[in-house]
Scaffold this active site. Structure first.
Site, PDB file in Angstrom:
ATOM      1  N   ASP A 272     -29.321  53.043 -53.432  1.00 45.68           N
ATOM      2  CA  ASP A 272     -29.719  54.050 -54.442  1.00 45.68           C
ATOM      3  C   ASP A 272     -28.584  54.564 -55.338  1.00 45.68           C
ATOM      4  OD1 ASP A 272     -32.042  53.695 -53.011  1.00 45.68           O
ATOM      5  OD2 ASP A 272     -32.300  55.784 -52.426  1.00 45.68           O
TER       6      ASP A 272
ATOM      7  N   ASP B 194     -34.597  53.705 -55.447  1.00 48.55           N
ATOM      8  CA  ASP B 194     -35.636  54.717 -55.244  1.00 48.55           C
ATOM      9  C   ASP B 194     -36.554  54.647 -56.469  1.00 48.55           C
ATOM     10  OD1 ASP B 194     -36.161  56.681 -53.185  1.00 48.55           O
ATOM     11  OD2 ASP B 194     -35.688  58.278 -54.605  1.00 48.55           O
TER      12      ASP B 194
ATOM     13  N   HIS C 194     -45.262  61.959 -57.591  1.00 46.22           N
ATOM     14  CA  HIS C 194     -45.062  61.535 -56.195  1.00 46.22           C
ATOM     15  C   HIS C 194     -45.113  62.738 -55.237  1.00 46.22           C
ATOM     16  CE1 HIS C 194     -42.781  59.831 -52.712  1.00 46.22           C
ATOM     17  NE2 HIS C 194     -43.605  58.841 -52.984  1.00 46.22           N
TER      18      HIS C 194
ATOM     19  N   LYS D 105     -38.361  51.203 -53.282  1.00 43.93           N
ATOM     20  CA  LYS D 105     -38.981  51.972 -52.198  1.00 43.93           C
ATOM     21  C   LYS D 105     -39.415  53.335 -52.705  1.00 43.93           C
ATOM     22  CE  LYS D 105     -34.496  53.615 -50.680  1.00 43.93           C
ATOM     23  NZ  LYS D 105     -34.712  55.025 -51.060  1.00 43.93           N
TER      24      LYS D 105
ATOM     25  N   CYS E 261     -30.836  58.630 -47.498  1.00 45.90           N
ATOM     26  CA  CYS E 261     -31.243  57.225 -47.529  1.00 45.90           C
ATOM     27  C   CYS E 261     -30.273  56.292 -46.813  1.00 45.90           C
ATOM     28  CB  CYS E 261     -31.504  56.792 -48.965  1.00 45.90           C
ATOM     29  SG  CYS E 261     -33.002  57.586 -49.619  1.00 45.90           S
TER      30      CYS E 261
HETATM   31  C1  VGL Z   1     -32.825  60.118 -51.605  1.00 46.11           C
HETATM   32  C2  VGL Z   1     -33.814  62.169 -51.518  1.00 46.11           C
HETATM   33  C3  VGL Z   1     -34.928  61.693 -52.154  1.00 46.11           C
HETATM   34  C4  VGL Z   1     -31.629  59.280 -51.296  1.00 46.11           C
HETATM   35  C5  VGL Z   1     -33.947  59.608 -52.226  1.00 46.11           C
HETATM   36  O1  VGL Z   1     -31.431  58.237 -51.962  1.00 46.11           O
HETATM   37  O2  VGL Z   1     -30.869  59.655 -50.377  1.00 46.11           O
HETATM   38  N1  VGL Z   1     -32.779  61.396 -51.246  1.00 46.11           N
HETATM   39  N2  VGL Z   1     -34.991  60.401 -52.501  1.00 46.11           N
HETATM   40 ZN    ZN Z   2     -36.616  59.798 -53.696  1.00 47.36          ZN
END
Ligand code: VGL
Ligand code: ZN
Length: 202
Positions: A12, A50, A56, A110, A155
């Site tokens: 991410d 992400d 969402h 994802k 993540c």
């Molecule tokens: C993430 C919060 C929401 C991450 C992704 O990449 O850690 N954190 N979506």
């Molecule tokens: Zn997210």
């Protein structure tokens, strides 16, 4: 070069998790150069992205009377509610412009299920729905994973613990990660990863 059974998993590294983004992680952009350099060592490079639809269920804005960074209960368990981020097709969902995306053979998206968040690169937050990454790695003979990216306590943490529980040898390079650190989440993540047998470097 690393052995051919090793893969680098870059989690991410997207604009919304970098300074100026919707869910900015402090110093998120500082790791890009080091990640790019590390890519040169690996035959196998996977990026995760992400990738949420508008509205969402992990967005606080999708719930009446809920503030960002509060915790709600979903059918699958507790869920932090986030500012709107990484909306499919938006600039915030794009990889950091300096990330070497050309070096990746695989990009795993994802969090596209409207009703279920997905921190881990392997399973959605219901902890049962697979992303397909396990099969991809196994069918390509990958056994050892090095993980870097954002955010260390969400993540990266979930991906590392799931990878270790699936039987991969997982190393997290902490210098090439940055954390959100929400209510002790970083400390909990480091303990959880250690308990799962993840090797923490840096
Ligand atoms: C993430 C919060 C929401 C991450 C992704 O990449 O850690 N954190 N979506
Ligand atoms: Zn997210």
């Amino acid at each position: 070069m690393r052995a051919t059974d090793e893969a680098l998993i870059v989690i991410d590294v997207q604009n919304d998790f970098c300074p100026g983004g919707a869910l900015a992680v402090a110093g998120g952009d500082e790791i890009v150069g080091g990640i790019n350099a590390l890519m040169s060592e690996f035959h196998n490079v996977v990026l995760t992205q992400d990738w949420h639809p508008i509205g969402h269920s992990s967005f606080a804005s999708s719930h009446a009377d809920q503030e960002p960074f509060s915790v709600t209960t979903m059918p699958y368990g507790p869920q932090v509610l986030w500012p709107d981020h990484c909306v499919q097709g938006s600039g915030g969902a794009e990889f950091h412009s300096e990330l070497r995306t050309d070096a990746a053979q695989m990009i795993v998206r994802k969090g596209f299920n409207p009703a279920v968040d997905s921190y881990s690169a392997f399973f959605e937050n219901d902890r049962t729905t697979p992303t397909g990454l396990e099969g991809y790695l196994r069918t390509r003979g990958v056994k050892k994973l090095t993980m870097v990216g954002l955010a260390l306590d969400f993540c990266v943490n979930f991906s590392a613990v799931d990878g270790a529980n699936l039987g991969f040898h997982v190393t997290v390079e902490q210098d090439l990660c940055r954390a959100i650190d929400l209510d002790g989440s970083l400390e909990g993540a480091l303990t959880g990863m250690t308990d799962a047998g993840v090797q923490l470097n840096g």
